[in-house]
Design a protein around this motif. Structure first.
Motif, mmCIF file in Angstrom:
data_model
loop_
_atom_site.group_PDB
_atom_site.id
_atom_site.type_symbol
_atom_site.label_atom_id
_atom_site.label_comp_id
_atom_site.label_asym_id
_atom_site.label_seq_id
_atom_site.Cartn_x
_atom_site.Cartn_y
_atom_site.Cartn_z
ATOM 1 N N ALA A 474 0.854 -1.193 0.000
ATOM 2 C CA ALA A 474 0.000 0.000 0.000
ATOM 3 C C ALA A 474 0.884 1.235 0.000
ATOM 4 C CB ALA A 474 -0.917 0.006 1.220
ATOM 5 N N ARG A 475 0.405 2.290 -0.618
ATOM 6 C CA ARG A 475 1.169 3.536 -0.646
ATOM 7 C C ARG A 475 1.059 4.255 0.698
ATOM 8 N NH1 ARG A 475 -1.092 6.592 -5.808
ATOM 9 N NH2 ARG A 475 -3.027 5.716 -4.967
ATOM 10 N N ARG A 476 2.186 4.828 1.113
ATOM 11 C CA ARG A 476 2.239 5.561 2.377
ATOM 12 C C ARG A 476 1.927 7.038 2.120
ATOM 13 N NH1 ARG A 476 4.752 4.105 7.007
ATOM 14 N NH2 ARG A 476 5.934 2.463 5.915
ATOM 15 N N LEU A 477 1.097 7.612 2.977
ATOM 16 C CA LEU A 477 0.770 9.026 2.850
ATOM 17 C C LEU A 477 2.020 9.896 2.977
ATOM 18 C CD1 LEU A 477 -2.534 9.403 4.913
ATOM 19 C CD2 LEU A 477 -2.204 10.176 2.562
ATOM 20 N N CYS A 478 2.078 10.941 2.182
ATOM 21 C CA CYS A 478 3.176 11.904 2.287
ATOM 22 C C CYS A 478 3.006 12.692 3.584
ATOM 23 C CB CYS A 478 3.156 12.847 1.079
ATOM 24 S SG CYS A 478 4.359 14.188 1.177
ATOM 25 N N ASP A 479 3.992 12.610 4.463
ATOM 26 C CA ASP A 479 3.912 13.305 5.754
ATOM 27 C C ASP A 479 3.889 14.810 5.597
ATOM 28 O OD1 ASP A 479 3.832 11.014 7.335
ATOM 29 O OD2 ASP A 479 6.008 10.823 7.372
ATOM 30 N N ASN A 480 4.370 15.282 4.474
ATOM 31 C CA ASN A 480 4.460 16.729 4.284
ATOM 32 C C ASN A 480 3.119 17.371 3.952
ATOM 33 O OD1 ASN A 480 6.259 19.142 3.916
ATOM 34 N ND2 ASN A 480 5.305 19.094 1.900
ATOM 35 N N CYS A 481 2.215 16.610 3.320
ATOM 36 C CA CYS A 481 0.989 17.257 2.840
ATOM 37 C C CYS A 481 -0.300 16.535 3.215
ATOM 38 C CB CYS A 481 1.053 17.425 1.315
ATOM 39 S SG CYS A 481 1.036 15.862 0.393
ATOM 40 N N PHE A 526 4.490 0.492 2.013
ATOM 41 C CA PHE A 526 4.725 -0.467 3.086
ATOM 42 C C PHE A 526 3.841 -1.691 2.811
ATOM 43 C CE2 PHE A 526 1.241 2.232 4.412
ATOM 44 C CZ PHE A 526 0.310 1.345 4.921
ATOM 45 N N ALA A 527 4.152 -2.785 3.456
ATOM 46 C CA ALA A 527 3.397 -4.021 3.213
ATOM 47 C C ALA A 527 2.316 -4.207 4.279
ATOM 48 C CB ALA A 527 4.341 -5.217 3.213
#
Length: 586
Positions: A474-481, A526-527
């Motif tokens: 799965a794609r990890r959310l961008c912590d910046n936005c 991440f898995a």
């Protein structure tokens, strides 16, 4: 066109060397120093020390303050902007216009730590780490040949934006232009010697090198070079999703593909059948391997380059996304001296990465570790890795038979594809060896049935299997936005969180998009795992040809966390979105 002179404020000399130190708060070296001191940002003692170092090194005072952690970079940038009457921008929060960033060369941007970020009317907006860099302002204006609007940004943000926007991508664009202009129509070259000559011309070499470097810089896992009717399409797979990068002129097709085949030591004259090869090199100081696969299509050979970064092979299990309780179950299984551990999931779900991370834990001088792979993706010191060679008669099954005579302790089989391989791997586990392998199944509970369908007796499957790990990426959310929001009852109702004992936090997060994540809202993956341990009860159910639903229910009663629930826990932890979990987990 008459070029305007950028107005230099009276405080341009803020960070120039000053006369000797004077006593008292008001007499310290420079207007910037006085401003920082009066605002309580830096103590007088630290400011004196920084000013001394500034004079010794002949660098801006701001850099000394930042490098010595005496002032926060963003705070200093805002102070400079306020002092000079300029705007401060957070480059990590805005989208940089590629058309603007492409106006400048990488060397010039890095030299002056400045980058064009957008257009404002007829002017170009330029973000600078040091707004007092008059030489840089003049150089930019002369190179761009347009009026500029100066804004201030932190040095770290400027340099990272240069790497992302100006760096490799701009070089690739320049290489495309040169190649298109200088290379003769390569589609007319039919014989191998002519193709090789075109492929080794400077513009083609530069184009291919820049294309690969750009993909590495973009964090791509795959590069697709796809011949079309009117050009050559380049696409990158980033975080599991394909993005179109550019369309190259059709006359470059044969040269580009031939160059890649030469680098991978493939036959450039053979275009009728698929070929596989490998390229190794160092890009940006990182050791990179490329797995190359060609495929004949109606418009020419399509080439896919799988980017294998050697650092991936050394990843820690804790960094893969395991929930703590699932990781504990998995660790207890692979630390046993014998048995079979299977990692399952579709192609591209990170199965090999999980196995390599496991091998890193198990790798020790006291144990003989042997792998059979097709191909060997990552090379790990201390492990004996066997490359399958079908032309020479070395397949998974024949390699496993030979391994039995090589005194192994732990065996990793890249993939169980047929009955013979499955039976031999099972027998290895039953004779006191730890066997790790992968299999294509939808979930952990359906894995025993898949082995039985392949021809392994149920009693052998139940006896040999010790642990099954099913996973998705799965794609990890961008912590910046990433943006917090309060979920509605209608949104939460279908999730049945109460059933799984999950509590909803006040906020969930959604993807927004910014310059750091190329406006996707996600950065990295991440898995999501479900770990099924074959207990005595599960073993009896498998031996009795129990169906996957019964195996799943029993495994959950014994502590298995279903993949969907593992994904929901990642959502509640703010790591990803509900949409992303629903995309990867049905």
């Amino acid at each position: 066109m008459k070029l305007m002179t950028f107005p230099v404020p009276p405080s341009t000399q803020l960070e120039r060397n000053q006369s000797a130190r004077q006593s008292g708060v008001g007499g310290i070296l420079s207007p910037l120093a006085r401003f920082l001191l009066q605002d309580g940002v830096v103590s007088e003692e630290n400011l004196h020390k920084a000013a001394d170092e500034q004079r010794r090194r002949n660098v801006p005072l701001s850099r000394v303050l930042i490098e010595n952690n005496l002032v926060d970079e963003a705070i200093l940038g805002k102070i400079l902007a306020t002092r000079l009457g300029l705007e401060f921008v957070d480059l990590n929060r805005i989208s940089v216009d590629p058309a603007a960033s492409s106006l400048i060369t990488r060397n010039l941007a890095v030299k002056h730590e400045m980058i064009p970020i957008s257009f404002r009317d007829a002017r170009v907006v330029v973000a600078a780490a040091d707004p007092n860099n008059v030489q840089g302002i003049d150089d930019f204006r002369a190179y761009i040949r347009r009026d500029i609007v100066l804004v201030v940004a932190s040095r770290t943000a400027v340099l990272s934006t240069i790497d992302r926007m100006v760096g490799i991508g701009n070089e690739s664009v320049e290489a495309n232009a040169i190649a298109a202009a200088e290379v003769a129509d390569s589609s007319s070259h039919e014989n191998a010697s002519a193709l090789k000559e075109v492929a080794e011309e400077g513009p083609i070499v530069k184009l291919v090198n820049a294309t690969i470097a750009q993909a590495v810089n973009d964090r791509a896992s795959d590069v697709h070079v796809e011949p079309q009717a009117d050009g050559v399409r380049l696409r990158h797979r980033i975080d599991g999703v394909l993005h179109e990068v550019s369309m190259l002129p059709k006359n470059l097709q044969a040269g580009i593909i031939s160059r890649i085949k030469i680098m991978a030591d493939l036959n450039i004259a053979e275009r009728r059948v698929p070929q596989d090869g490998r390229i190794s090199g160092v890009i940006g100081g990182r050791s990179i391997d490329l797995r190359v696969a060609t495929l004949p299509t109606n418009y020419g050979e399509k080439v896919v380059l799988r980017i294998l970064e050697n650092a991936t092979a050394m990843m820690d299990l804790a960094d893969l996304g395991f929930l703590s309780d699932s990781l504990a179950l998995y660790q207890a299984s692979f630390k046993k001296p014998y048995g079979t551990i299977l990692v399952t999931g579709p192609t591209g779900s990170g199965k090999s990465t999980t196995l390599y991370a496991t091998l890193n834990v198990l790798n020790s001088p006291e144990k003989n570790l042997i792998t059979v792979e097709d191909p060997v993706e990552y090379r790990i010191p201390g492990i004996n890795q066997v490359q399958v060679n079908y032309k020479a008669g070395l397949n998974f099954a024949s390699a496993l038979k030979s391994i039995l005579r090589s005194d192994p302790d732990i065996v990793m089989v890249g993939e169980i594809r047929d009955q013979e391989t499955a039976v031999i791997a099972t027998e290895l586990a039953l004779t006191g060896h730890l066997v790790l392998s992968t299999l294509h199944t939808n979930d952990a509970a359906s894995t025993p049935a898949r082995l039985i369908e392949m021809g392994v007796e149920p009693y052998l499957v139940s006896s040999a299997l010790d642990c099954i790990v099913a996973q998705r990426l799965a794609r990890r959310l961008c912590d910046n936005c990433k943006v917090a929001y309060a979920p509605t009852r209608a949104e939460l109702a279908p999730l049945n969180l109460d059933r799984w004992g999950l509590e909803v936090p006040p906020n969930l997060y959604k993807a927004e998009g910014c310059g750091v994540c190329s406006n996707t809202g996600y950065k990295g993956r991440f898995a999501i795992h479900e770990v099924l341990v074959v207990t005595d009860d599960v073993e009896r159910l498998i031996a009795g040809n129990g169906n996957s639903h019964d195996i799943r229910d029993l495994a959950m009663a014994k502590g298995m966390i279903p993949m969907k629930v593992a994904g929901l826990r990642q959502v509640l932890g703010g790591n990803t979105t509900l949409d992303e979990i629903f995309r990867v987990v049905s």
